[in-house]
Design a protein around this motif. Structure first.
Motif, mmCIF file in Angstrom:
data_model
loop_
_atom_site.group_PDB
_atom_site.id
_atom_site.type_symbol
_atom_site.label_atom_id
_atom_site.label_comp_id
_atom_site.label_asym_id
_atom_site.label_seq_id
_atom_site.Cartn_x
_atom_site.Cartn_y
_atom_site.Cartn_z
ATOM 1 N N ARG A 68 0.893 -1.271 -0.040
ATOM 2 C CA ARG A 68 0.062 -0.039 -0.051
ATOM 3 C C ARG A 68 0.877 1.243 -0.079
ATOM 4 O O ARG A 68 0.536 2.239 -0.738
ATOM 5 C CB ARG A 68 -0.786 0.023 0.952
ATOM 6 N N ALA A 117 2.116 1.809 -3.538
ATOM 7 C CA ALA A 117 1.135 2.308 -4.405
ATOM 8 C C ALA A 117 0.865 3.595 -4.240
ATOM 9 O O ALA A 117 0.427 4.546 -5.053
ATOM 10 C CB ALA A 117 -0.139 1.289 -3.874
ATOM 11 N N LEU A 149 3.282 5.552 -5.855
ATOM 12 C CA LEU A 149 2.846 5.690 -7.147
ATOM 13 C C LEU A 149 2.220 6.952 -7.416
ATOM 14 O O LEU A 149 2.466 7.942 -8.541
ATOM 15 C CB LEU A 149 2.348 4.542 -7.910
ATOM 16 N N ILE A 150 1.132 7.227 -6.600
ATOM 17 C CA ILE A 150 0.153 8.503 -6.906
ATOM 18 C C ILE A 150 1.239 9.668 -6.594
ATOM 19 O O ILE A 150 1.047 10.450 -7.348
ATOM 20 C CB ILE A 150 -0.814 8.425 -5.714
ATOM 21 N N LEU A 191 -1.391 6.693 -14.999
ATOM 22 C CA LEU A 191 -0.723 5.774 -13.972
ATOM 23 C C LEU A 191 -1.041 6.043 -12.626
ATOM 24 O O LEU A 191 -1.541 5.268 -11.798
ATOM 25 C CB LEU A 191 0.608 5.193 -14.096
ATOM 26 N N ALA A 192 -0.736 7.321 -12.087
ATOM 27 C CA ALA A 192 -1.236 7.799 -10.982
ATOM 28 C C ALA A 192 -2.703 7.769 -10.688
ATOM 29 O O ALA A 192 -3.153 7.370 -9.653
ATOM 30 C CB ALA A 192 -0.568 9.179 -10.851
ATOM 31 N N THR A 193 -3.406 8.032 -11.645
ATOM 32 C CA THR A 193 -4.926 8.028 -11.601
ATOM 33 C C THR A 193 -5.562 6.672 -11.278
ATOM 34 O O THR A 193 -6.138 6.457 -10.531
ATOM 35 C CB THR A 193 -5.479 8.911 -12.764
ATOM 36 N N PHE A 194 -4.687 5.654 -12.081
ATOM 37 C CA PHE A 194 -5.352 4.375 -11.833
ATOM 38 C C PHE A 194 -4.919 3.868 -10.320
ATOM 39 O O PHE A 194 -5.633 2.806 -9.978
ATOM 40 C CB PHE A 194 -4.798 3.345 -12.849
ATOM 41 N N ALA A 195 -3.806 4.226 -9.968
ATOM 42 C CA ALA A 195 -3.558 3.911 -8.448
ATOM 43 C C ALA A 195 -4.007 4.469 -7.437
ATOM 44 O O ALA A 195 -3.949 4.216 -6.333
ATOM 45 C CB ALA A 195 -1.988 4.281 -8.318
ATOM 46 N N ALA A 252 -5.534 3.095 -3.988
ATOM 47 C CA ALA A 252 -4.489 2.839 -2.766
ATOM 48 C C ALA A 252 -4.743 3.815 -1.572
ATOM 49 O O ALA A 252 -4.115 3.757 -0.294
ATOM 50 C CB ALA A 252 -3.073 2.816 -3.228
#
Length: 429
Positions: free
Chosen positions: A220, A223, A226-227, A384-388, A391
């Motif tokens: 977590r 993740a 990543l955001i 990518l950040a939006t899909f993460a 978390a």
């Protein structure tokens, strides 16, 4: 012992953290707004500008890796004061290196010093912000980051005026350094010396080195990182390249490029002011999805539409979209107060990798295809950040003092057992 949950203490603590965020933003704006001027003064190619900014990135990464250990050793208040003074010294080095000695190497050293001091101050002020957020029981982290953006708006506005008035980088940096030193002595005074649990007033327990490092194995936390990575890159790419990209790729004057960067920082500030109530109403995850879409759309307009009014609208959407990702990631990292400093440090370190990889990458690619076209890399990271975003929901068994992210259920008071982060200004035991 006086607990940190007393309203008068919490208000003073909150206001002190607001001031620190603003000072940090003011310092960052001082060098960011003068990048075109530094480039011209030192006669640097675009790729060398990337390497110059890399100095900030390397200093930031070193600072972030050490941040949780420094905060554990010195405490939040002392860390903030010392690092603000170090940032002031760094600005002086940048100014002398640019305007007096014309030394690229000295400016890089100044940038690295600034990155180091700013990174540790950044982690400390975010931990303090997460702690006071739990005491108050409302989402204030976006508003704290709005204070940082307000510092940026003030700094970029002053910088834009000084660019038009042909004031040297050295004089500009010296004036801002004095303000940072004054702030370092005044702002942290209301920050608690010893971190305590919000509900009991007991001191937060010592967290060992091994425990602080083990968080790097938590999925977590990574993740959430990543955001932070995507949104830090989104914000940082504007700080580093927006003004220069509009100058080089759209034919604007240095002052006009600086003015558009100021518009970006203003849009970020507006987004952060509005962000807290939106998060309390709708939850973290839906807000992250919406802001990610806004950032992606705005950046696409800036990259692909060579019409200045459209680019201006894109800059506003870009700024609004970039406004909440990083502060929400900081709040999410601090959901469990036991190792808040370590998790905030880890998430910030992952996020700041954007500042390590981004400047030279955008610079080298931009040398061949143009700065704005190189920002397509940023667009990918936004997606990518939006899909993460999921978390950012609190882990099971942890109820934050603010909105129950993803459900739209707000909490008006700290949950039982909630604790402020380990952010004291004295070593904790």
């Amino acid at each position: 012992m006086t607990t940190t949950s007393r309203p008068t203490h919490a208000i003073a603590w909150r206001n002190a953290v607001f001031a620190v965020f603003a000072l940090n933003g003011l310092g960052a704006a001082t060098w960011a707004i003068r990048i075109p001027s530094i480039r011209d003064q030192l006669e640097l190619p675009v790729s060398w500008v990337g390497y110059l900014i890399l100095g900030v990135s390397i200093g930031s990464i070193v600072g972030l890796v050490l941040a949780s250990h420094v905060i554990q050793w010195l405490g939040g208040r002392r860390s903030i004061a010392i690092m603000l003074v170090l940032c002031a010294v760094a600005l002086l080095v940048i100014g002398v290196g640019t305007s007096v000695l014309g030394s690229f190497a000295l400016v890089v050293v100044g940038m690295a010093l600034y990155g180091f001091g700013s990174a540790i101050c950044d982690v400390a002020m975010n931990v303090e912000g997460a702690a006071v957020e739990k005491v108050i029981g409302k989402t204030i982290m976006p508003l704290l980051h709005a204070s940082w953006s307000a510092g940026m708006v003030i700094g970029t506005s002053v910088g834009t005026l000084l660019v038009f008035q042909h004031v040297s980088v050295g004089l500009h940096a010296a004036g801002m350094a004095v303000l940072l030193v004054l702030g370092a002595f005044l702002a942290p005074r209301a920050i608690p010396r010893v971190a305590t649990h919000a509900d009991t007033g007991e001191e937060v327990a010592h967290v060992s080195f091994r425990d602080r490092m083990s968080i790097w194995l938590e999925p977590r936390t990574l993740a959430i990182g990543l955001i932070a990575l995507g949104m830090a890159f989104t914000e940082g790419s504007a700080n580093d390249w927006l003004a220069l990209g509009m100058v080089d790729d759209r034919g604007l004057a240095n002052g006009e490029g600086a003015a558009l960067f100021t518009l970006f920082t203003a849009a970020m500030m507006v987004g952060r002011i509005a962000g807290g109530p939106l998060i309390d109403r709708f939850g973290r995850v839906p807000v992250l999805w919406a802001t990610g879409a806004s950032a992606a759309l705005g950046l696409a307009l800036v990259i692909f539409v060579p019409i200045i009014p459209v680019a201006v609208a894109g800059i506003v959407l870009w700024g609004l979209g970039a406004s909440l990702g990083f502060p929400v990631a900081m709040s999410a990292a601090a959901d469990d107060p036991v190792r808040a400093a370590a998790r905030v440090s880890a998430v910030a370190t992952v996020g700041y990798c954007a500042f390590l990889v981004g400047p030279p990458l955008i610079g080298v690619v931009g040398e061949h295809i143009g700065i704005l076209n190189a920002l397509i890399i940023v667009f990918v990271l936004i997606v990518l950040a939006t899909f993460a975003a999921p978390a950012a929901r609190p882990p099971r068994g942890i109820r934050p003092a603010t909105a129950d992210a993803g459900t739209g259920t707000a909490t008006d008071a700290p949950a039982a057992g909630a604790a402020s982060g380990p952010s004291a200004s004295e070593p904790m035991s």
